[in-house]
Design a protein around this motif. Structure first.
Motif, short mmCIF file in Angstrom:
data_model
loop_
_atom_site.label_atom_id
_atom_site.label_comp_id
_atom_site.label_asym_id
_atom_site.label_seq_id
_atom_site.Cartn_x
_atom_site.Cartn_y
_atom_site.Cartn_z
N VAL A 279 39.83 33.49 29.63
CA VAL A 279 39.37 34.77 30.16
C VAL A 279 39.19 35.77 29.02
O VAL A 279 38.17 36.47 28.93
CB VAL A 279 40.35 35.29 31.23
CG1 VAL A 279 39.98 36.71 31.65
CG2 VAL A 279 40.36 34.35 32.43
N ASP A 280 40.16 35.81 28.10
CA ASP A 280 40.05 36.75 26.97
C ASP A 280 38.84 36.46 26.11
O ASP A 280 38.11 37.36 25.71
CB ASP A 280 41.31 36.67 26.09
CG ASP A 280 42.47 37.38 26.77
OD1 ASP A 280 42.23 38.06 27.80
OD2 ASP A 280 43.61 37.23 26.29
N VAL B 84 35.78 37.63 27.90
CA VAL B 84 35.65 39.10 27.88
C VAL B 84 35.09 39.55 26.53
O VAL B 84 34.15 40.34 26.46
CB VAL B 84 37.02 39.79 28.13
CG1 VAL B 84 36.93 41.29 27.85
CG2 VAL B 84 37.48 39.54 29.55
N SER C 45 34.39 35.14 36.51
CA SER C 45 34.72 36.05 37.59
C SER C 45 35.95 36.88 37.24
O SER C 45 35.98 38.11 37.42
CB SER C 45 34.93 35.22 38.85
OG SER C 45 35.46 36.01 39.86
N GLU C 46 36.94 36.23 36.68
CA GLU C 46 38.16 36.93 36.29
C GLU C 46 37.91 37.88 35.13
O GLU C 46 38.39 39.02 35.13
CB GLU C 46 39.21 35.89 35.86
CG GLU C 46 40.56 36.06 36.54
CD GLU C 46 41.56 35.05 35.99
OE1 GLU C 46 42.38 35.43 35.15
OE2 GLU C 46 41.46 33.87 36.40
N ALA C 47 37.15 37.38 34.15
CA ALA C 47 36.86 38.21 32.98
C ALA C 47 36.13 39.49 33.40
O ALA C 47 36.48 40.58 32.96
CB ALA C 47 36.02 37.41 31.98
N ALA D 273 36.11 40.86 36.36
CA ALA D 273 37.01 41.69 37.15
C ALA D 273 37.88 42.55 36.24
O ALA D 273 38.12 43.73 36.51
CB ALA D 273 37.86 40.82 38.07
N SER D 274 38.30 41.95 35.12
CA SER D 274 39.16 42.72 34.21
C SER D 274 38.36 43.86 33.56
O SER D 274 38.94 44.78 33.00
CB SER D 274 39.79 41.81 33.16
OG SER D 274 38.83 41.48 32.17
N CYS D 275 37.05 43.79 33.61
CA CYS D 275 36.22 44.91 33.11
C CYS D 275 35.77 45.80 34.27
O CYS D 275 34.90 46.67 34.10
CB CYS D 275 34.97 44.40 32.39
SG CYS D 275 35.27 43.32 30.99
N GLY D 276 36.31 45.53 35.45
CA GLY D 276 35.95 46.34 36.61
C GLY D 276 34.58 45.98 37.19
O GLY D 276 33.93 46.80 37.83
N ASP E 24 32.14 43.27 39.47
CA ASP E 24 32.13 42.21 40.48
C ASP E 24 31.01 41.22 40.15
O ASP E 24 29.83 41.60 40.09
CB ASP E 24 31.89 42.85 41.86
CG ASP E 24 31.92 41.82 42.98
OD1 ASP E 24 32.12 40.61 42.68
OD2 ASP E 24 31.74 42.21 44.14
#
Ligand code: CR1
Length: 829
Positions: free
Chosen positions: A24-25, A28, A109-111, A113-116, A118
């Protein structure tokens, strides 16, 4: 200079392209880099478009190492590959597919989401590349997906149309076409290579010359354009393989004439540019019928000539022995659109590579195979000798020579049977002298295939019987298929999860494993879960249609879906007659509304802009819809929805929600159909004729899980032979008479009797596709559908069995069939 070149090669070897970390990191970081450095925006100020592009670039970055590695390996191994030549690729959206193929969906999707952000919002940003009309173009897209998934080296070649299939809107229920400017914001999935452009020539004349004592012919062209390749990744499903789709874009050789421009004549200065670039401007919005347009022939030659050049000059090693060409490549001709490639390869081998005619012909005959996608005689492309000779004079000479040699061989075999010779000639004489492209493809191709058992049989027996006799073993069948990645895994995530829960995830690349669901069909709990999936898909569709078109899908309705191009032979007319029949039976008081099984008929269809009757039928469907939907006497139990602009994106929402799949063409007319397969795989039951691949679907799912109606192909033939008088059917069936009379009365056209008169009189006095002859049997079968649907549990069991038994229709299987029967390419490298 050579020292720095060595250093550069070294650097490349030391630093091979690596994919970013699959975390995920890592995702991102890559996403933000793309946003900042490729889009030039900060996250806080970025638009949805920026974010979509940055996401697409990020997914691309993950696939890049694999792609470059595959290209390297292909250059190194030089194994036999497939070049798929197709004027159409109806790709659909790329983002989700590429996320799935690279196994990145959850990480992305998770990455995000961590940036706000969808992920779903970004999915909606993509404009699908609609570079095809219907089944033929979508089939090509399924095939290249399967080849990548099977690990077969393949390049898809086609045209990068600046405008794809038109965007359809309705005004007063009538189709209006809007240009599809899918490239307005650019496409993040393409890699242009203007430096690798090929020069493609047209026009001019031919001449003979003395080549060191040998008389040779050559082409002196009149004008040329540049073909610029745009590469697209075609990733296999989670197998680390990436093939290439190469689409050509036309560019003027000299952009514009500065001298003329400076003299003030701006229009004249860019005229040549406009002319040249028109070649890849728009997709012909035709389906199954050719339009004899010069521009279309230009498009066809443009892309196949560029593709052959690309293969011979770029892909093959410099010193390649061309007599070995058939060991290295097979060009698959997707219908007749690319058939001009046959004389083009001959021209290159004979005129440019100075090969003997006989040697070149022997090679050419092994390098092509031809797929026919139709049975409609009017859809078999022909080019007038005048047009062809004017645009491609040398090719016409070559075609004449091929034909002369071929007819000599026919005479030798069958004697001087002039009737037969005339029938088999590549050159037809009536109504004007023209080249029959399907014949040329049949003579040149190593194999010729139809796209479903029935179609291949009719092709051999009815369309090309003389050729079948002359070339024993040349004809074969490969039944079409669809990719389970896009049309089950992505389009129907809930069903996919249910299947994976029951069988494990292997089914996505081994669709026959769906068979194992048969036992689950007997489990009441599994049936209940299946029903819940269908209900969820209906809610999802409902939300899409509300947002997109402001439609409401009523709860508890059977969704009865007919989505495909609008064509008389497909008989959308029959479906709307069923709706009118039900409507009429209620308003006349013969049936009480409460007795109707609640149904919503959903249509999706584009009509070719020049096809007046198809447009009339669209108008009628919309008109019936407005009246029926508003009539309270029906108590909301009968609805018609016709969302405009049916495309791949909408198909992915509609098909998983469908209960009933309408596959109701006149027997002998639909070559295969592929929508029929998508519906069955998503658990809809089919009401269908014995046509195309319906035949095979019914054989597999079983009679009791399929609603068959209508005449068979031999029955159709027999009725023609007896003399078909549609008005007799009108007289003989009260329901039919009432339905047609209601349309004729102006009930759906504010009392105006003239609006739909052309439709009614066409049905009564012509009816080429025998709508009236099949009406009674269709209505009777629909009554059975209603009865069956009333028993939801039994219906679900049948639906599950449809899923379980249609794994055969994976395009992976189609590709294996092509490999075994036609291409003989190694399955992997
Ligand atoms: C046929 O009409 C078939 C597809 C793909 C179409 C359809 O039945 O499923 O091809 N033919 O094979 C076509 O578009 C130009 O012809």
């Amino acid at each position: 200079a050579s020292e720095s070149a060595t250093r550069a090669t070294h650097a490349l070897a030391l630093a091979p392209v690596t994919a970013p970390a699959s975390t995920v990191d890592g995702f991102v970081r890559e996403f933000l880099q793309n946003l900042n450095f490729n889009r030039g925006v900060a996250l806080s100020t970025s638009s949805a478009t920026d974010r979509y592009f940055a996401l697409a670039y990020t997914v691309r970055d993950y696939l890049m190492a694999r792609w470059l590695e595959d290209l390297r390996r292909q250059r190194e191994v030089q194994a036999k590959g497939v070049a798929y030549l197709s004027a159409e690729y109806l790709l659909g959206r790329q983002l989700d597919n590429n996320l799935l193929a690279s196994g990145l969906t959850d990480i992305a999707s998770e990455a995000l989401a961590s940036c706000g952000i969808d992920l779903d919002d970004l999915r909606q940003q993509e404009v699908e590349p609609g570079l095809g009309n219907g089944g033929l173009g979508r089939l090509a897209a399924c095939f290249i997906d399967s080849l990548a998934t099977l690990g077969v080296p393949n390049t898809g070649y086609g045209i990068r149309y600046e405008y794809g299939i038109f965007r359809q809107t309705f005004e007063d229920g009538q189709q209006v076409e809007q240009p599809d400017s899918w490239l307005a914001y650019g496409s993040p999935w393409e890699f242009p290579h203007p430096e690798a452009a090929q020069t493609i020539s047209f026009g001019g004349h031919t001449e003979t010359y003395d080549d060191g004592g040998v008389q040779r012919s050559r082409w002196v062209p009149g004008w040329n354009v540049q073909a610029v390749p745009y590469n697209y990744m075609v990733p296999g499903y989670q197998n680390g393989r990436v093939n290439t789709l190469r689409l050509w874009s036309a560019k003027a050789t000299n952009s514009f004439d500065l001298r003329v421009f400076n003299s003030g004549d701006y229009e004249e200065a860019v005229r040549a540019q406009t002319f040249a670039e028109n070649i890849s401007k728009v997709l012909y919005p035709e389906d199954s019928t050719p339009q004899g347009k010069e521009l279309r022939l230009q498009q066809q030659y443009f892309f196949v000539a560029a593709s052959i050049k690309d293969f011979l000059d770029v892909t093959l090693p410099k010193d390649f022995d061309l007599t070995k060409l058939p060991d290295r490549i097979i060009f698959q001709l997707n219908d007749t659109h690319p058939v001009i490639a046959v004389p083009e390869l001959m021209r290159v081998l004979v005129d440019e590579k100075k090969m003997e005619w006989e040697d070149a012909w022997a090679i050419t005959q092994k390098c092509f195979a031809y797929t026919c996608h139709t049975l409609l005689p009017e859809a078999l492309e022909v080019w007038s000798v005048d047009l062809l000779g004017h645009l491609l004079p040398r090719h016409l000479e070559i075609i004449y020579r091929i034909n002369d040699d071929f007819l000599d061989a026919v005479r030798e075999r069958f004697g001087d049977d002039e009737m037969r010779i005339r029938d088999m000639s590549i050159i037809g004489e009536h109504p004007v002298r023209s080249v029959r492209m399907a014949y040329l493809a049949t003579v040149a191709g190593a194999k010729v295939n139809g796209v479903a058992e029935l179609h291949s049989q009719l092709l051999r027996e009815k369309v090309l019987p003389d050729f079948d006799e002359f070339f024993p073993g040349k004809f074969t069948n490969v039944t079409n298929g669809v990719t389970p990645r896009r049309f089950v895994r992505l389009a129907n995530p809930e069903l996919s999860a249910l299947i994976t829960d029951a069988l494990g995830s292997g089914w996505v690349t081994d669709l026959e494993r769906l068979r194992e669901l048969e036992t689950h069909a007997e489990d009441p709990e599994f049936r209940a879960r299946f029903a819940e999936v269908k209900a969820a898909n209906k809610r999802r569709l409902s939300a899409v249609l509300r947002e997109r078109d402001g439609f409401e899908v009523s709860d508890g309705h059977m969704l009865d879906v007919m989505v495909k191009r609008l064509h008389e032979y497909k008989r959308q007319m029959l479906k709307i007659l069923h709706v009118v029949t039900q409507y009429e039976s209620v308003i006349s008081g013969r049936v009480v509304a409460a007795d109707l099984q609640p149904r919503t008929a959903i249509f999706g269809a584009k009509a070719a802009p020049g096809y007046a009757m198809a447009k009339n039928i669209i108008h009628l469907i919309n008109a019936v819809g407005s009246v029926v939907n508003a009539d309270t006497r029906l108590e909301g139990r009968l609805k018609v929805l016709f969302p405009p602009n049916y495309n791949v994106t909408l198909a992915e929402r509609v098909i998983p929600a469908a209960d009933l799949s309408e596959q109701i063409s006149l027997a002998g007319k639909e070559a295969s159909g592929t929508g029929n397969m998508k519906f069955a795989l998503n658990g809809a039951l089919t009401i269908g004729t014995d046509d195309g691949a319906n035949v095979e679907i019914r054989e597999l799912v079983g009679d009791e899980n399929f609603f068959l109606f209508g005449m068979s192909e031999p029955e159709v033939e027999a009725l023609w032979a007896r003399g078909y008088k549609p008005a007799e059917f009108y007289q003989a069936d009260d329901n039919l008479r009432r339905a047609l009379d209601l349309i004729a009365s102006g009930a759906f056209s504010r009392g105006d009797r003239s609006t739909f008169e052309p439709i009614v009189s066409n049905l009564l006095y012509d009816d080429r596709f025998m709508v009236l002859a099949d009406y009674s049997s269709y209505i009777a079968e629909q009554v059975k559908v209603d009865a069956a649907y009333a028993d939801q549990d039994a219906w679900n069991r049948s639906a599950i069995l449809n899923v379980a038994r249609t794994g055969f229709f994976s395009s992976d299987r189609s590709m294996r069939d092509y490999i075994d029967r036609i291409w003989h390419t190694p399955p992997s490298f």
